[in-house]
Design a protein around this motif. Structure first.
Motif, PDB file in Angstrom:
ATOM      1  N   VAL A   4       5.610  14.412   6.365  1.00 13.76           N
ATOM      2  CA  VAL A   4       6.510  13.298   6.620  1.00 13.76           C
ATOM      3  C   VAL A   4       5.857  12.051   6.036  1.00 13.76           C
ATOM      4  O   VAL A   4       4.716  11.738   6.374  1.00 13.76           O
ATOM      5  N   THR A   5       6.568  11.368   5.157  1.00 15.43           N
ATOM      6  CA  THR A   5       6.031  10.147   4.563  1.00 15.43           C
ATOM      7  C   THR A   5       6.902   8.970   4.951  1.00 15.43           C
ATOM      8  O   THR A   5       8.115   9.118   5.171  1.00 15.43           O
ATOM      9  N   GLN A   6       6.292   7.797   5.025  1.00 14.63           N
ATOM     10  CA  GLN A   6       7.003   6.578   5.380  1.00 14.63           C
ATOM     11  C   GLN A   6       6.679   5.480   4.374  1.00 14.63           C
ATOM     12  O   GLN A   6       5.575   5.415   3.853  1.00 14.63           O
ATOM     13  N   SER A   7       7.679   4.624   4.131  1.00 17.27           N
ATOM     14  CA  SER A   7       7.435   3.463   3.282  1.00 17.27           C
ATOM     15  C   SER A   7       8.252   2.286   3.789  1.00 17.27           C
ATOM     16  O   SER A   7       9.360   2.472   4.295  1.00 17.27           O
ATOM     17  N   PRO A   8       7.698   1.079   3.712  1.00 16.22           N
ATOM     18  CA  PRO A   8       6.320   0.798   3.325  1.00 16.22           C
ATOM     19  C   PRO A   8       5.350   1.158   4.437  1.00 16.22           C
ATOM     20  O   PRO A   8       5.776   1.498   5.540  1.00 16.22           O
ATOM     21  N   ARG A   9       4.068   1.116   4.194  1.00 18.21           N
ATOM     22  CA  ARG A   9       3.083   1.380   5.246  1.00 18.21           C
ATOM     23  C   ARG A   9       2.835   0.139   6.098  1.00 18.21           C
ATOM     24  O   ARG A   9       2.464   0.257   7.267  1.00 18.21           O
ATOM     25  N   SER A  10       3.049  -1.009   5.510  1.00 20.40           N
ATOM     26  CA  SER A  10       3.005  -2.233   6.296  1.00 20.40           C
ATOM     27  C   SER A  10       3.947  -3.245   5.669  1.00 20.40           C
ATOM     28  O   SER A  10       4.233  -3.176   4.467  1.00 20.40           O
ATOM     29  N   LYS A  11       4.422  -4.141   6.518  1.00 18.03           N
ATOM     30  CA  LYS A  11       5.377  -5.141   6.025  1.00 18.03           C
ATOM     31  C   LYS A  11       5.312  -6.374   6.904  1.00 18.03           C
ATOM     32  O   LYS A  11       5.202  -6.259   8.133  1.00 18.03           O
ATOM     33  N   VAL A  12       5.411  -7.523   6.259  1.00 15.94           N
ATOM     34  CA  VAL A  12       5.556  -8.786   6.960  1.00 15.94           C
ATOM     35  C   VAL A  12       6.959  -9.292   6.655  1.00 15.94           C
ATOM     36  O   VAL A  12       7.336  -9.391   5.479  1.00 15.94           O
ATOM     37  N   ALA A  13       7.718  -9.584   7.694  1.00 19.41           N
ATOM     38  CA  ALA A  13       9.087 -10.044   7.526  1.00 19.41           C
ATOM     39  C   ALA A  13       9.276 -11.373   8.240  1.00 19.41           C
ATOM     40  O   ALA A  13       8.509 -11.726   9.143  1.00 19.41           O
ATOM     41  N   VAL A  14      10.303 -12.105   7.823  1.00 18.15           N
ATOM     42  CA  VAL A  14      10.600 -13.380   8.472  1.00 18.15           C
ATOM     43  C   VAL A  14      11.687 -13.170   9.510  1.00 18.15           C
ATOM     44  O   VAL A  14      12.565 -12.299   9.363  1.00 18.15           O
TER      45      VAL A  14
END
Lengths: 113, 114
Positions: A4-14
């Motif tokens: 199982v893969t996920q994207s993105p691995r990290s994210k900064v959102a407003v």
């Protein structure tokens, strides 16, 4: 081995922005799940799906949408991200009808500012 | 709906000793109880499970006990090793395996001291 893969691995959102988290599995599993993990709360189920083109609400669905366009792909959508949605998100898959084990992705760390 | 409570938030044991993590659940119809392990900075993976038709299951150094009357289940790790250090989550399925849904406990951080 199950993958199982996920994207993105990290994210900064407003705050107020749209966020899409993606999950892909190569296990040929029918069931897929989205969880969030917060310190002290364990894992809580947001949405899940047991067939393509159909999704079900989990225990904490408010503020989230899900999409399952194919057996392999399951997305989690935050239409209007809020500070309280800062968390680590895990996707998982299972072949519930024959084995109850859930296989988890590596997680996505989402920070909403 | 089903609720799962994990009693110990942290647990520290000496290497070679046994560790016990306890969970309780509320739904008498729950029939499947898995345990997952999360090592530092990593994802979760399955370690062992038990179904309601038995009250004990063992896999190498891991033993799961189920007391349906008390709605309690526990994970026993014998002869602990440093690699057992992790967060352990218990879970329950709810009624009729609940369409593949699991309800997780809050997690127990297990530390193995040398």
């Amino acid at each position: 081995e199950a993958a199982v893969t996920q994207s993105p691995r990290s994210k900064v959102a407003v705050t107020g922005g749209k966020v899409t988290l993606s999950c892909h599995q190569t296990n040929n599993h029918d069931y897929m799940y989205w969880y969030r993990q917060d310190t002290g709360h364990g894992l809580r189920l947001i949405h899940y799906s047991y067939v393509a083109d159909s999704t079900e609400k989990g225990d904490i669905p408010d503020g989230y949408k899900a999409s399952r366009p194919s057996q392999e792909n399951f997305s989690l959508i935050l239409e209007l991200a809020s500070l309280s949605q800062t968390a680590v998100y895990f996707c998982a898959s299972s072949d519930w009808d024959s084995s109850y084990e859930q296989y988890f992705g590596p997680g996505t760390r989402l920070t909403v500012l | 709906g089903e609720k799962v409570e994990q009693h110990e938030s942290t647990l520290s044991v000496r290497e070679g000793d046994s560790a016990v993590i306890n969970c309780t659940y509320t739904d008498t119809a729950s029939s499947y109880f898995p345990w997952y392990k999360q090592e530092a900075g990593k994802s979760l993976h399955f370690v062992i499970d038990i179904r309601s038709n038995v009250d004990r299951k063992q896999s190498q150094r891991l033993i799961v006990l189920l007391d349906k009357k008390a709605k309690r289940f526990s994970l026993h790790i014998t002869a602990t090793q440093p690699e057992d250090s992790a967060i352990y989550f218990c879970a329950a399925s709810g009624m009729n395996y609940n369409q593949g849904k699991l309800i997780f406990g809050q997690g127990t951080k297990l530390s193995i001291k040398p």
